[in-house]
Design a protein around this motif. Structure first.
Motif, short mmCIF file in Angstrom:
data_model
loop_
_atom_site.label_atom_id
_atom_site.label_comp_id
_atom_site.label_asym_id
_atom_site.label_seq_id
_atom_site.Cartn_x
_atom_site.Cartn_y
_atom_site.Cartn_z
N LEU A 174 0.83 -1.19 0.00
CA LEU A 174 0.00 0.00 0.00
C LEU A 174 0.87 1.25 0.00
O LEU A 174 1.94 1.27 0.62
CB LEU A 174 -0.91 0.02 1.24
CG LEU A 174 -2.00 -1.06 1.30
CD1 LEU A 174 -2.64 -1.06 2.68
CD2 LEU A 174 -3.06 -0.84 0.23
N GLN A 175 0.41 2.29 -0.69
CA GLN A 175 1.08 3.57 -0.60
C GLN A 175 0.88 4.12 0.81
O GLN A 175 -0.14 3.88 1.46
CB GLN A 175 0.52 4.53 -1.65
CG GLN A 175 0.79 4.09 -3.09
CD GLN A 175 0.25 5.05 -4.12
OE1 GLN A 175 -0.07 6.20 -3.81
NE2 GLN A 175 0.14 4.60 -5.36
N GLU A 176 1.85 4.89 1.30
CA GLU A 176 1.83 5.35 2.69
C GLU A 176 0.57 6.15 3.01
O GLU A 176 -0.04 5.97 4.07
CB GLU A 176 3.07 6.20 2.98
CG GLU A 176 4.35 5.39 3.14
CD GLU A 176 4.28 4.43 4.32
OE1 GLU A 176 3.64 4.77 5.34
OE2 GLU A 176 4.85 3.32 4.21
N TRP A 177 0.16 7.04 2.11
CA TRP A 177 -1.01 7.86 2.41
C TRP A 177 -2.28 7.03 2.45
O TRP A 177 -3.21 7.32 3.22
CB TRP A 177 -1.14 9.00 1.40
CG TRP A 177 -1.57 8.59 0.01
CD1 TRP A 177 -0.78 8.14 -1.00
CD2 TRP A 177 -2.91 8.59 -0.50
NE1 TRP A 177 -1.54 7.85 -2.12
CE2 TRP A 177 -2.83 8.13 -1.84
CE3 TRP A 177 -4.15 8.94 0.04
CZ2 TRP A 177 -3.97 8.01 -2.64
CZ3 TRP A 177 -5.28 8.82 -0.76
CH2 TRP A 177 -5.19 8.36 -2.08
N VAL A 178 -2.33 5.95 1.66
CA VAL A 178 -3.49 5.06 1.69
C VAL A 178 -3.50 4.26 2.98
O VAL A 178 -4.55 4.05 3.58
CB VAL A 178 -3.48 4.12 0.46
CG1 VAL A 178 -4.64 3.13 0.53
CG2 VAL A 178 -3.55 4.92 -0.82
#
Length: 310
Positions: A174-178
């Motif tokens: 997962l991307q960090e912001w997600v």
């Protein structure tokens, strides 16, 4: 075929037979069906303006049935051999650009479905896959999510099903912001009074505001509403998967990595599906190799590549 098919596939097979084949071939004696009869059926489907994809899918189901009949010694030859099928035209893929994706996410985050669309776009998972995610599928320490099942509605009842293929079971970073978005969602999610016991037991990540599972058709309507709101092209909900893969390829992510993220068998298939990105990738590759050979990167082509990446 029923024991080896998912319920959704079985219903699709049954529908094709009932709507397109049984009206013409159903009353006929099996041994009396000849290749010309089958060709006539396909011609009728063409005249009804059915897509080449539907006709070829119908042929595949009928061919499978005839081959089973041969195995059961009900037929000596396969009458589907030699059938002329309409050429399948590749549908032009419609995806959002990087800038359009940013506009979409900004608008989507103002709705209750923002987290769903964020996961859909950044993981490039199928709607049936991300709508089936449970909280237990997230590894908070590793920052990953596990695709392990699909969600479907059969005869008005919700149930989990197997993924499209065995290789579709996968782990996605997962991307960090997600990941932070999901952490906040997890911390602030409270069970709804209208929530069914099935949903509570399932511990679904994404539900309707009422607490029920999200139907992909309703999510698709919400998706198109957001697109209209910000003046973006009206693509399909499934095209968020294609958008995520296209953005990753354009950003220089190795095709092998993207293939694994999508659940494809081989990277070659991924590159064939997303061949529209190849001209950009080839130009960037040429610029990089030229830089290695000459000890510099030509400014004109370098700027153009940068514009593409924007």
């Amino acid at each position: 075929a029923k024991p080896r098919l998912r319920e959704k596939s079985y219903r699709s097979y049954e529908s094709l037979l009932r709507r397109y084949l049984r009206p013409s071939l159903g009353p006929r004696n099996l041994g009396a069906i000849c290749p010309l009869d089958i060709q006539a059926v396909y011609q009728q489907l063409v005249e009804r303006d059915l897509s080449a994809r539907t006709i070829r899918y119908t042929h595949s189901v009928l061919r499978s049935a005839m081959r089973q009949a041969i195995r059961w010694r009900l037929l000596a030859d396969d009458p589907t051999n030699g059938a002329q099928l309409p050429r399948r035209r590749r549908r032009e893929m419609c995806v959002l650009t990087a800038e359009q994706s940013r506009l979409f996410l900004e608008a989507a985050m103002q709705t209750a479905y923002g987290p769903v669309f964020a996961v859909a776009l950044t993981t490039a998972a199928r709607p049936s896959e991300y709508l089936a995610l449970k909280w237990q599928d997230i590894n908070w320490e590793q920052g990953t999510v596990r695709i392990a099942r699909t969600l479907e509605r059969v005869s008005g009842a919700w149930r989990f099903a197997e993924t499209k293929r065995a290789r579709s079971r996968r782990v996605i970073k997962l991307q960090e912001w997600v990941l932070e978005l999901l952490k906040y969602l997890h911390a602030t999610t409270n069970p709804k009074p209208a929530e069914s016991s099935w949903v509570r037991a399932a511990e679904l990540i994404f539900t309707m505001p009422s607490g029920r599972p999200i139907e992909s058709d309703k999510l698709a309507k919400q998706f198109k509403s957001i697109l209209e709101q910000v003046g973006l092209p009206l693509i399909r909900l499934y095209d968020l998967r294609h958008t995520g893969a296209t953005l990753a390829l354009a950003a220089g992510v190795p095709p092998k990595v993207i293939s694994e993220q999508l659940g494809h068998a081989i990277a070659a298939f991924t590159l064939d599906v997303y061949s529209h990105v190849l001209p950009h990738m080839q130009e960037e590759a040429a610029v990089k190799v030229e830089g290695v050979l000459l000890g510099r990167v030509p400014s004109r082509r370098s700027n153009r590549t940068g514009d593409c990446e924007d």
